[in-house]
Write a protein that holds these residues in place. Sequence first.
Motif, PDB file in Angstrom:
ATOM      1  N   THR A 216     -55.058 -67.842  37.825  1.00  0.00           N
ATOM      2  CA  THR A 216     -56.098 -68.703  38.396  1.00  0.00           C
ATOM      3  C   THR A 216     -56.836 -68.037  39.557  1.00  0.00           C
ATOM      4  N   HIS A 217     -56.209 -67.031  40.186  1.00  0.00           N
ATOM      5  CA  HIS A 217     -56.865 -66.339  41.305  1.00  0.00           C
ATOM      6  C   HIS A 217     -56.869 -64.829  41.080  1.00  0.00           C
ATOM      7  N   ALA A 218     -57.083 -64.444  39.825  1.00  0.00           N
ATOM      8  CA  ALA A 218     -57.062 -63.012  39.472  1.00  0.00           C
ATOM      9  C   ALA A 218     -58.135 -62.231  40.227  1.00  0.00           C
ATOM     10  N   ARG A 219     -59.328 -62.809  40.371  1.00  0.00           N
ATOM     11  CA  ARG A 219     -60.418 -62.100  41.065  1.00  0.00           C
ATOM     12  C   ARG A 219     -60.083 -61.883  42.536  1.00  0.00           C
ATOM     13  N   LEU A 220     -59.511 -62.899  43.175  1.00  0.00           N
ATOM     14  CA  LEU A 220     -59.122 -62.768  44.579  1.00  0.00           C
ATOM     15  C   LEU A 220     -58.053 -61.700  44.734  1.00  0.00           C
ATOM     16  N   ILE A 221     -57.071 -61.693  43.841  1.00  0.00           N
ATOM     17  CA  ILE A 221     -55.999 -60.699  43.903  1.00  0.00           C
ATOM     18  C   ILE A 221     -56.558 -59.288  43.736  1.00  0.00           C
ATOM     19  N   LEU A 222     -57.461 -59.134  42.777  1.00  0.00           N
ATOM     20  CA  LEU A 222     -58.068 -57.822  42.547  1.00  0.00           C
ATOM     21  C   LEU A 222     -58.864 -57.365  43.762  1.00  0.00           C
ATOM     22  N   ARG A 223     -59.583 -58.306  44.380  1.00  0.00           N
ATOM     23  CA  ARG A 223     -60.399 -57.962  45.545  1.00  0.00           C
ATOM     24  C   ARG A 223     -59.541 -57.570  46.750  1.00  0.00           C
ATOM     25  N   LYS A 224     -58.395 -58.217  46.892  1.00  0.00           N
ATOM     26  CA  LYS A 224     -57.529 -57.943  48.036  1.00  0.00           C
ATOM     27  C   LYS A 224     -56.582 -56.769  47.795  1.00  0.00           C
ATOM     28  N   THR A 225     -56.566 -56.235  46.588  1.00  0.00           N
ATOM     29  CA  THR A 225     -55.712 -55.075  46.309  1.00  0.00           C
ATOM     30  C   THR A 225     -56.579 -53.837  46.080  1.00  0.00           C
ATOM     31  N   LEU A 226     -56.974 -53.601  44.839  1.00  0.00           N
ATOM     32  CA  LEU A 226     -57.790 -52.419  44.553  1.00  0.00           C
ATOM     33  C   LEU A 226     -59.116 -52.455  45.298  1.00  0.00           C
ATOM     34  N   GLY A 227     -59.665 -53.653  45.469  1.00  0.00           N
ATOM     35  CA  GLY A 227     -60.944 -53.775  46.169  1.00  0.00           C
ATOM     36  C   GLY A 227     -60.872 -53.510  47.651  1.00  0.00           C
ATOM     37  N   SER A 228     -59.641 -53.460  48.185  1.00  0.00           N
ATOM     38  CA  SER A 228     -59.485 -53.236  49.625  1.00  0.00           C
ATOM     39  C   SER A 228     -59.161 -51.790  49.974  1.00  0.00           C
ATOM     40  N   LEU A 229     -59.025 -50.934  48.964  1.00  0.00           N
ATOM     41  CA  LEU A 229     -58.682 -49.537  49.225  1.00  0.00           C
ATOM     42  C   LEU A 229     -59.749 -48.877  50.088  1.00  0.00           C
ATOM     43  N   GLY A 230     -59.297 -48.152  51.073  1.00  0.00           N
ATOM     44  CA  GLY A 230     -60.236 -47.494  51.989  1.00  0.00           C
ATOM     45  C   GLY A 230     -60.626 -48.352  53.161  1.00  0.00           C
ATOM     46  N   LYS A 231     -60.189 -49.626  53.161  1.00  0.00           N
ATOM     47  CA  LYS A 231     -60.547 -50.525  54.254  1.00  0.00           C
ATOM     48  C   LYS A 231     -59.344 -50.908  55.103  1.00  0.00           C
ATOM     49  N   GLY A 232     -58.183 -50.316  54.779  1.00  0.00           N
ATOM     50  CA  GLY A 232     -56.962 -50.711  55.467  1.00  0.00           C
ATOM     51  C   GLY A 232     -56.778 -50.003  56.795  1.00  0.00           C
ATOM     52  N   ASP A 233     -55.576 -50.175  57.339  1.00  0.00           N
ATOM     53  CA  ASP A 233     -55.208 -49.602  58.629  1.00  0.00           C
ATOM     54  C   ASP A 233     -55.174 -48.083  58.539  1.00  0.00           C
ATOM     55  N   LYS A 234     -55.846 -47.437  59.474  1.00  0.00           N
ATOM     56  CA  LYS A 234     -55.893 -45.970  59.494  1.00  0.00           C
ATOM     57  C   LYS A 234     -55.007 -45.398  60.599  1.00  0.00           C
ATOM     58  N   GLY A 235     -54.183 -46.228  61.204  1.00  0.00           N
ATOM     59  CA  GLY A 235     -53.348 -45.777  62.304  1.00  0.00           C
ATOM     60  C   GLY A 235     -52.155 -44.977  61.827  1.00  0.00           C
ATOM     61  N   ASP A 236     -51.137 -44.910  62.713  1.00  0.00           N
ATOM     62  CA  ASP A 236     -49.959 -44.119  62.404  1.00  0.00           C
ATOM     63  C   ASP A 236     -48.936 -44.874  61.568  1.00  0.00           C
ATOM     64  N   GLY A 237     -49.100 -46.190  61.433  1.00  0.00           N
ATOM     65  CA  GLY A 237     -48.127 -46.982  60.707  1.00  0.00           C
ATOM     66  C   GLY A 237     -48.275 -46.862  59.202  1.00  0.00           C
ATOM     67  N   VAL A 238     -47.400 -47.582  58.501  1.00  0.00           N
ATOM     68  CA  VAL A 238     -47.426 -47.611  57.049  1.00  0.00           C
ATOM     69  C   VAL A 238     -48.566 -48.501  56.575  1.00  0.00           C
ATOM     70  N   THR A 239     -49.392 -48.004  55.651  1.00  0.00           N
ATOM     71  CA  THR A 239     -50.514 -48.777  55.129  1.00  0.00           C
ATOM     72  C   THR A 239     -50.082 -49.551  53.885  1.00  0.00           C
TER      73      THR A 239
END
Length: 448
Positions: free
Chosen positions: A41-64
């Motif tokens: 029921t929320h496949a589009r949201l899941i896709l957007r928050k996973t593969l669609g979020s690549l490159g937009k995550g935390d760039k710090g020293d922690g685990v991304t």
Amino acid sequence: MDKLMLMNDQLNAVVWGKYMIFFLLFTGFWLMLRTRFLPFTHARLILRKTLGSLGKGDKGDGVTPFQAVATALAGTLGVGSVVGVTTALTMGGPGALLWMCVSAIFGMMTKYAEVVLAIHYRTRERDGTFIGGPMTTLENGCHMGFLGILFAVLCIFASFGIGNVTPANTIAHTITSYISIPSWSIGLIMALFIAWIIFGKGNLIMRFNEITIPVISVLYIAACLYLIVLHADALPQALRLVWYDAMRPMAGVGGIGGFVISRAMHFGISRGVFSNEAGMGSSPISHACVSHANAIEQGFWGIFEVFFDTIVVCTITGLMILTSGLLDSGMEGVALTVACFTSGFGHLGGIIFSFSIVAFAIPSILGWYYYARECLRYLFKGKLMLYIYQGVFLVLLVFGAQLQLTFVWDVADTLNGLMAIPNLISLVILCRVVVKLTKEYLEEHGSD
């Protein structure tokens, strides 16, 4: 050795009996029902928050987030998704492939819930890092610290099987089928390489897996799809065989039919869990270490993880084997998969597969070492036990390369089932927490 095999067979019959299979499927089904079929029921949201979020995550020293899912996939792809499928087909029949996919559909929700709870109940250490997983969920969420300790201990022991001896054995069998070299020497080379990684500075395990897993996954899938297209005329028959073999006992009564369904379901579901680890509780340990994680969004990565691992990679691997016409050749494990690649690519095919399995298995070893290391951090505050574990882990890589393949898989199978028991208990008890957190998130972000 014979006595050990007998003891393991008896324990395995209990751990992977009909009650465990029902427990696994029911837990996933119940979570799917309570979240109103979230993956669909929320496949589009899941896709957007996973593969669609690549490159937009935390760039710090922690685990991304992607490093966490890459490490989780590292623990499953290759040995679980490649050789595990071959084992399921040769021991459980073609119908096992369908049961792997069925278990994965419900496993998506099981993995989602595991990850959500792991982050929700994780603890922060003095150095600013996080520890989370079924052990902290059981302790902080269920107030069953003794089960948390049990899970951590089981995970450490499981890392010697599914995360050490099994991939080491697979690598050795793959390489020795082409090069006349002692298995122990392959194990020694592996141990030295793994030691270089685990004793490296920073999140070297995470960074190694982040680079290796995407590249080798694309190459492996492309090679399998080529082989399926090459034998496209056999594809319809392969699909019919999978369906007929899985459903055949439903039309029969007892006898041989009942035996077939038990084997197909047993090996399909158990190898499915071995492949995607949904229900085992291992991969949430890496997800819980993400520095700035939203529990629900990281849970979406858990859904993607199971879908990609089993629905995509395992299905493609299974169809590649079935369309090759070699399933009844008498070969099994690595030998069968190598033969499939060789039949399509010639001698080069064996080299391609050998490279693929080694490239998959090394991150798998590193991923499981990481899980066990976090469990040791949970159980012990000092470094002594970690040093002892590292020594045993590296030595076992050398010996694991020389063990009998069937025994290795059977022990890993049993340890998987033992790990799942305390983890599934926590999911059932805290189902309402998962539903509550999911509902709150969707009310805020569902229309994004």
